[in-house]
Design a protein around this motif. Structure first.
Motif, mmCIF file in Angstrom:
data_model
loop_
_atom_site.group_PDB
_atom_site.id
_atom_site.type_symbol
_atom_site.label_atom_id
_atom_site.label_comp_id
_atom_site.label_asym_id
_atom_site.label_seq_id
_atom_site.Cartn_x
_atom_site.Cartn_y
_atom_site.Cartn_z
ATOM 1 N N ALA A 43 0.771 -0.908 0.393
ATOM 2 C CA ALA A 43 0.124 -0.097 -0.185
ATOM 3 C C ALA A 43 0.745 1.443 0.017
ATOM 4 O O ALA A 43 1.775 1.699 0.595
ATOM 5 C CB ALA A 43 -1.019 0.004 0.951
ATOM 6 N N GLY A 44 0.536 2.275 -1.165
ATOM 7 C CA GLY A 44 1.021 3.283 -0.713
ATOM 8 C C GLY A 44 0.311 4.486 0.062
ATOM 9 O O GLY A 44 -0.519 4.415 1.504
ATOM 10 N N GLU A 45 0.624 5.769 0.207
ATOM 11 C CA GLU A 45 0.288 7.274 0.691
ATOM 12 C C GLU A 45 -1.709 6.786 -0.210
ATOM 13 O O GLU A 45 -1.397 7.468 -1.145
ATOM 14 C CB GLU A 45 0.826 8.565 0.296
ATOM 15 C CG GLU A 45 0.059 9.159 1.107
ATOM 16 C CD GLU A 45 -0.039 9.738 2.366
ATOM 17 O OE1 GLU A 45 -0.680 9.925 3.194
ATOM 18 O OE2 GLU A 45 1.038 8.387 2.918
ATOM 19 N N PRO A 46 -2.423 7.414 0.660
ATOM 20 C CA PRO A 46 -4.020 7.379 0.459
ATOM 21 C C PRO A 46 -4.005 8.382 -0.163
ATOM 22 O O PRO A 46 -3.351 9.311 -0.174
ATOM 23 C CB PRO A 46 -4.498 7.218 1.774
ATOM 24 C CG PRO A 46 -4.248 6.628 2.244
ATOM 25 C CD PRO A 46 -2.175 7.018 2.057
ATOM 26 N N LYS A 47 -4.964 8.976 -1.541
ATOM 27 C CA LYS A 47 -5.658 9.857 -1.541
ATOM 28 C C LYS A 47 -7.195 10.214 -1.735
ATOM 29 O O LYS A 47 -7.514 9.109 -2.004
ATOM 30 C CB LYS A 47 -4.875 9.901 -3.226
ATOM 31 C CG LYS A 47 -3.086 9.165 -3.911
ATOM 32 C CD LYS A 47 -3.057 10.606 -3.519
ATOM 33 C CE LYS A 47 -1.167 10.304 -3.740
ATOM 34 N NZ LYS A 47 0.042 11.080 -3.998
ATOM 35 N N ARG A 48 -7.337 11.332 -2.551
ATOM 36 C CA ARG A 48 -9.006 12.096 -2.137
ATOM 37 C C ARG A 48 -8.925 11.473 -3.354
ATOM 38 O O ARG A 48 -10.032 10.916 -3.937
ATOM 39 C CB ARG A 48 -8.761 12.653 -1.569
ATOM 40 C CG ARG A 48 -8.809 13.353 0.076
ATOM 41 C CD ARG A 48 -8.579 15.181 0.017
ATOM 42 N NE ARG A 48 -10.313 15.392 -0.133
ATOM 43 C CZ ARG A 48 -10.797 15.198 0.564
ATOM 44 N NH1 ARG A 48 -10.484 14.905 2.188
ATOM 45 N NH2 ARG A 48 -12.238 16.097 0.244
ATOM 46 N N THR A 73 -0.698 -0.100 -10.822
ATOM 47 C CA THR A 73 -1.220 0.253 -9.809
ATOM 48 C C THR A 73 -2.961 -0.078 -9.648
ATOM 49 O O THR A 73 -3.658 -0.109 -10.387
ATOM 50 C CB THR A 73 -1.271 2.242 -9.394
ATOM 51 O OG1 THR A 73 0.069 2.023 -9.376
ATOM 52 C CG2 THR A 73 -1.803 2.359 -7.660
ATOM 53 N N TRP A 75 -6.113 0.543 -7.342
ATOM 54 C CA TRP A 75 -6.301 1.654 -6.294
ATOM 55 C C TRP A 75 -7.342 0.465 -5.450
ATOM 56 O O TRP A 75 -8.615 0.067 -6.313
ATOM 57 C CB TRP A 75 -6.927 2.449 -7.186
ATOM 58 C CG TRP A 75 -5.873 3.352 -7.526
ATOM 59 C CD1 TRP A 75 -5.401 3.568 -9.081
ATOM 60 C CD2 TRP A 75 -4.914 4.647 -6.929
ATOM 61 N NE1 TRP A 75 -4.426 4.212 -9.413
ATOM 62 C CE2 TRP A 75 -3.693 5.067 -8.094
ATOM 63 C CE3 TRP A 75 -4.754 5.409 -5.420
ATOM 64 C CZ2 TRP A 75 -2.884 6.498 -7.550
ATOM 65 C CZ3 TRP A 75 -4.249 6.207 -5.344
ATOM 66 C CH2 TRP A 75 -3.557 6.664 -6.378
ATOM 67 N N ASP A 125 -10.783 7.362 0.741
ATOM 68 C CA ASP A 125 -9.884 7.339 0.682
ATOM 69 C C ASP A 125 -9.489 6.262 -0.507
ATOM 70 O O ASP A 125 -9.668 5.083 -0.212
ATOM 71 C CB ASP A 125 -8.945 8.199 1.370
ATOM 72 C CG ASP A 125 -8.892 9.597 1.603
ATOM 73 O OD1 ASP A 125 -9.107 10.290 0.974
ATOM 74 O OD2 ASP A 125 -8.158 9.589 2.940
ATOM 75 N N VAL A 127 -6.308 4.147 -1.978
ATOM 76 C CA VAL A 127 -5.372 3.888 -1.050
ATOM 77 C C VAL A 127 -4.487 3.105 -2.799
ATOM 78 O O VAL A 127 -5.094 1.360 -3.374
ATOM 79 C CB VAL A 127 -5.516 2.841 -0.342
ATOM 80 C CG1 VAL A 127 -4.212 2.323 0.419
ATOM 81 C CG2 VAL A 127 -6.111 3.302 0.975
ATOM 82 N N TYR A 129 -1.971 0.068 -4.687
ATOM 83 C CA TYR A 129 -0.903 -0.652 -3.994
ATOM 84 C C TYR A 129 -0.207 -0.730 -5.757
ATOM 85 O O TYR A 129 -0.966 -1.087 -6.603
ATOM 86 C CB TYR A 129 -2.270 -2.139 -4.173
ATOM 87 C CG TYR A 129 -2.400 -1.779 -2.476
ATOM 88 C CD1 TYR A 129 -2.291 -2.895 -1.170
ATOM 89 C CD2 TYR A 129 -3.921 -1.188 -2.191
ATOM 90 C CE1 TYR A 129 -2.972 -2.656 -0.060
ATOM 91 C CE2 TYR A 129 -4.565 -1.169 -1.073
ATOM 92 C CZ TYR A 129 -3.737 -2.346 -0.316
ATOM 93 O OH TYR A 129 -4.692 -1.544 0.979
#
Length: 136
Positions: A43-48, A73, A75, A125, A127, A129
Motif C-alpha cells: 500500500a502507498g499513501e492514500p489519495k482523495r 497500480t 487503487w 480515500d 489507496v 497498491y
C-alpha cells in the motif's frame, strides 16, 4: 391451486435456511478475492481523488471494496459502507470533479433488472497498491 402454496413454502424454506457463517478469522469471499488481487503488492499513501481515463472500469468486490486498475497500480476504495457493495448492482456515478473520481462523488447502486435504487456508496480515500520490486 396447490402450486402457488408449494412455491411459497419453498421460498420461505430458502429464506429460513441459514447461510454458512464465516469462522472467526476466516476471510469472506470478497476479502479473499481482494487479497488475491493485492498479492505481492504494498500500500502507498492514500489519495482523495484518482484519475480515471479511458474505458477502464471501477470493479466491485462484494461486501469488501471498489478497485480500479491503472497500469501496474491497483487503487482500492474500502468505502465507508462496504457491506452495501454488491456486484450484481449497477453503479451510477455522479462526478463532481470531471475525469477524476473523488471521495466526494456520489455512487448510487441500482438493481439490474428493475432499475430500483438498492443503496448508496460513500467513498473513502483511494489507496494505491503497487508491486514489490524483487530486485535488491
Amino acid at each position: 391451486m396447490l402450486k402457488p402454496f408449494a412455491f411459497a413454502a419453498a421460498t420461505v424454506g430458502l429464506i429460513a435456511m441459514p447461510l454458512r457463517a464465516e469462522e472467526p478469522g476466516e476471510l469472506t469471499r470478497g476479502e479473499a478475492e481482494l487479497a488475491k488481487l493485492l498479492e505481492g503488492r504494498v500500500a502507498g499513501e492514500p489519495k482523495r481523488c484518482i484519475n480515471t481515463f479511458g474505458s477502464r472500469t471501477l470493479h466491485q468486490i462484494d461486501g469488501t471494496a471498489l478497485t480500479y486498475r491503472d497500469g501496474d497500480t491497483v487503487w482500492v476504495n474500502y468505502t465507508r459502507n462496504p457491506e452495501s457493495i454488491d456486484d450484481s448492482d449497477i453503479m451510477v456515478i455522479r462526478r463532481f470533479s470531471g475525469s477524476t473520481l473523488c471521495r466526494t462523488d456520489h455512487i448510487d447502486l441500482v438493481e439490474r433488472t428493475g432499475g430500483f435504487l438498492t443503496g448508496v456508496l460513500f467513498l473513502g480515500d483511494f489507496v494505491p497498491y503497487t508491486k514489490v520490486d524483487d530486485k535488491g
